[in-house]
Design a protein around this motif. Structure first.
Motif, PDB file in Angstrom:
ATOM      1  N   CYS A  34      -8.629   6.493 -10.837  1.00 22.59           N
ATOM      2  CA  CYS A  34      -8.953   5.085 -11.069  1.00 22.59           C
ATOM      3  C   CYS A  34      -7.649   4.302 -11.156  1.00 22.59           C
ATOM      4  O   CYS A  34      -6.624   4.836 -11.571  1.00 22.59           O
ATOM      5  CB  CYS A  34      -9.806   4.903 -12.327  1.00 22.59           C
ATOM      6  N   LYS A  74      -5.991  -3.309 -11.052  1.00 20.33           N
ATOM      7  CA  LYS A  74      -5.658  -4.169  -9.919  1.00 20.33           C
ATOM      8  C   LYS A  74      -4.181  -4.547  -9.958  1.00 20.33           C
ATOM      9  O   LYS A  74      -3.555  -4.575 -11.020  1.00 20.33           O
ATOM     10  CB  LYS A  74      -6.556  -5.399  -9.895  1.00 20.33           C
ATOM     11  N   PRO A 107      -7.799  -4.280  -5.723  1.00 15.28           N
ATOM     12  CA  PRO A 107      -8.707  -4.521  -6.850  1.00 15.28           C
ATOM     13  C   PRO A 107      -8.788  -3.318  -7.793  1.00 15.28           C
ATOM     14  O   PRO A 107      -8.242  -2.251  -7.495  1.00 15.28           O
ATOM     15  CB  PRO A 107     -10.059  -4.744  -6.155  1.00 15.28           C
ATOM     16  N   ASN A 108      -9.471  -3.508  -8.943  1.00 16.74           N
ATOM     17  CA  ASN A 108      -9.784  -2.358  -9.792  1.00 16.74           C
ATOM     18  C   ASN A 108     -10.689  -1.417  -9.008  1.00 16.74           C
ATOM     19  O   ASN A 108     -11.675  -1.856  -8.438  1.00 16.74           O
ATOM     20  CB  ASN A 108     -10.562  -2.826 -11.042  1.00 16.74           C
ATOM     21  N   ARG A 109     -10.348  -0.130  -9.027  1.00 14.29           N
ATOM     22  CA  ARG A 109     -11.157   0.799  -8.233  1.00 14.29           C
ATOM     23  C   ARG A 109     -11.327   2.124  -8.951  1.00 14.29           C
ATOM     24  O   ARG A 109     -10.491   2.516  -9.769  1.00 14.29           O
ATOM     25  CB  ARG A 109     -10.479   1.112  -6.893  1.00 14.29           C
ATOM     26  N   SER A 127     -14.888   4.893  -2.504  1.00  8.35           N
ATOM     27  CA  SER A 127     -14.191   3.867  -3.271  1.00  8.35           C
ATOM     28  C   SER A 127     -15.236   2.970  -3.919  1.00  8.35           C
ATOM     29  O   SER A 127     -16.101   2.439  -3.236  1.00  8.35           O
ATOM     30  CB  SER A 127     -13.283   3.051  -2.348  1.00  8.35           C
ATOM     31  N   ASP A 156     -15.396  -0.386  -5.842  1.00  4.33           N
ATOM     32  CA  ASP A 156     -14.605  -1.521  -6.317  1.00  4.33           C
ATOM     33  C   ASP A 156     -15.471  -2.737  -6.620  1.00  4.33           C
ATOM     34  O   ASP A 156     -15.361  -3.323  -7.679  1.00  4.33           O
ATOM     35  CB  ASP A 156     -13.477  -1.862  -5.334  1.00  4.33           C
ATOM     36  N   ASN A 157     -16.390  -3.084  -5.707  1.00  9.14           N
ATOM     37  CA  ASN A 157     -17.196  -4.288  -5.937  1.00  9.14           C
ATOM     38  C   ASN A 157     -18.154  -4.139  -7.109  1.00  9.14           C
ATOM     39  O   ASN A 157     -18.419  -5.090  -7.839  1.00  9.14           O
ATOM     40  CB  ASN A 157     -18.001  -4.633  -4.679  1.00  9.14           C
ATOM     41  N   LEU A 177     -17.629  -2.396  -9.698  1.00 12.12           N
ATOM     42  CA  LEU A 177     -16.915  -2.085 -10.933  1.00 12.12           C
ATOM     43  C   LEU A 177     -16.774  -3.376 -11.751  1.00 12.12           C
ATOM     44  O   LEU A 177     -16.127  -4.314 -11.303  1.00 12.12           O
ATOM     45  CB  LEU A 177     -15.543  -1.523 -10.561  1.00 12.12           C
ATOM     46  N   LYS A 203     -11.787  -3.047 -15.346  1.00 10.83           N
ATOM     47  CA  LYS A 203     -10.959  -1.884 -15.016  1.00 10.83           C
ATOM     48  C   LYS A 203     -11.354  -0.674 -15.857  1.00 10.83           C
ATOM     49  O   LYS A 203     -11.608  -0.798 -17.059  1.00 10.83           O
ATOM     50  CB  LYS A 203      -9.480  -2.203 -15.198  1.00 10.83           C
TER      51      LYS A 203
END
Length: 314
Positions: A116, A119, A128-130, A144, A146-147, A149, A152
């Protein structure tokens, strides 16, 4: 027994981890060092250093069950794989500020890691936060998230049988994801403060979470994700772990080790003993403190049981 005090890092430690056999442990810290240490006499065998520039802060390290490969996650966004002997195998340019990495749990087929990152905005792009899953050999991106999430993740680990991913958040949530599709399966509203750590029993069917809200909680990892027990302590917790002897055939020990203490920035304003920097041992069933082991002058960031359950590293 006298504890052994090791001074091998110049900045705070971020993770300490034993290998499966329990004869070595790895430590990593914000000084960019990642050290391999023998468990019996605590001598340092060596360090894992990337080719080229020295790493920034190393936030996490993991080792395969057969102790053949080591992976590190550092703040400069690089995921680096080494052989156990210290040779660099691959470097994956992950992007973002990497906060955690863990190999999958299937013995003999540990070819994936979950990571993890926070961003990070650079001149080139915004990462981005992933939460991500990568294949190790050959390196490629498998998943992945990301959207979906919401914020963070601070740590992410594999759930039972590598079917799920378990992530923790500073907002007090624990979110479970599908490890293949990346869909959100369940969200636990676990704590009132930031969740600082999760650890599992050997079969990953019980999870212990701890938080800055001064409590640790035990959860089942089947479909229900129900709360089994809550342990209210007197200090902010940074890490907690279940004794490996908890399901021993003979003489099981239902013990939980927890550590933390008040934040480093508030330490100077209080007396030494009131910072509560000891490691504390609690009974898992009765939910009461058994004892404490002192030794730190500042908050405890990370801890790990020895694999035989006869000791621990903090």
């Amino acid at each position: 027994m006298r504890p052994i005090l090791l001074h091998i890092h110049e900045r705070p430690l971020t993770l300490v981890k034993f290998n499966y056999d329990g004869d070595f442990f790895l430590t990593c810290g914000k000084d960019g060092e990642c050290c391999l240490i023998r468990s019996d006499d605590c001598t340092r065998v060596g360090t894992y250093q990337p080719v080229g520039d020295k790493a920034g802060a190393v936030f996490a390290v993991d080792i395969t069950m057969d102790s053949r490969y080591v992976v590190t996650a550092s703040a400069d966004g690089k995921l680096i794989f080494y052989t156990f002997e210290g040779e660099q195998v691959h470097s994956v340019n992950h992007g973002g500020i990497l906060k955690y990495v863990e190999f999958n749990q299937k013995p003999g087929e540990q070819n994936m890691v979950v990571t993890c990152n926070d961003k990070f905005k650079s001149s080139a792009e915004l990462v981005p936060n992933r939460i991500m899953v990568w294949q190790f050999q050959p390196p490629k991106k498998l998943l992945s998230i990301d959207n979906d999430l919401p914020m963070k993740a601070t740590k992410v680990k594999w759930g039972p049988f590598d079917e799920t991913l378990v992530s923790i958040f500073e907002e007090g949530y624990i979110i479970i994801w599908d490890a293949v599709k990346g869909a959100k399966i369940h969200q636990i509203d676990a704590h009132k403060g930031p969740v600082t750590g999760i650890s599992f029993t050997e079969d990953r069917m019980l999870m212990l979470s701890c938080s800055k809200d001064q409590s640790a909680k035990l959860w089942t990892m089947d479909e229900e994700y129900e709360l089994v027990k809550a342990f209210e302590t007197d200090r902010p917790l940074n890490d907690a772990a279940i004794s490996p002897l908890y399901n021993a055939e003979k003489d099981p020990k239902y013990h939980i080790l927890m550590g933390g203490g008040q934040d480093a920035k508030d330490v100077t304003t209080t007396a030494g003993s009131s910072g509560k920097f000891e490691a504390i041992l609690w009974n898992m069933v009765f939910g009461e403190e058994i004892g404490s082991v002192k030794g730190h002058f500042g908050p405890m960031n990370t801890l790990a049981w020895r694999r035989d359950g006869k000791g621990f590293v903090t």
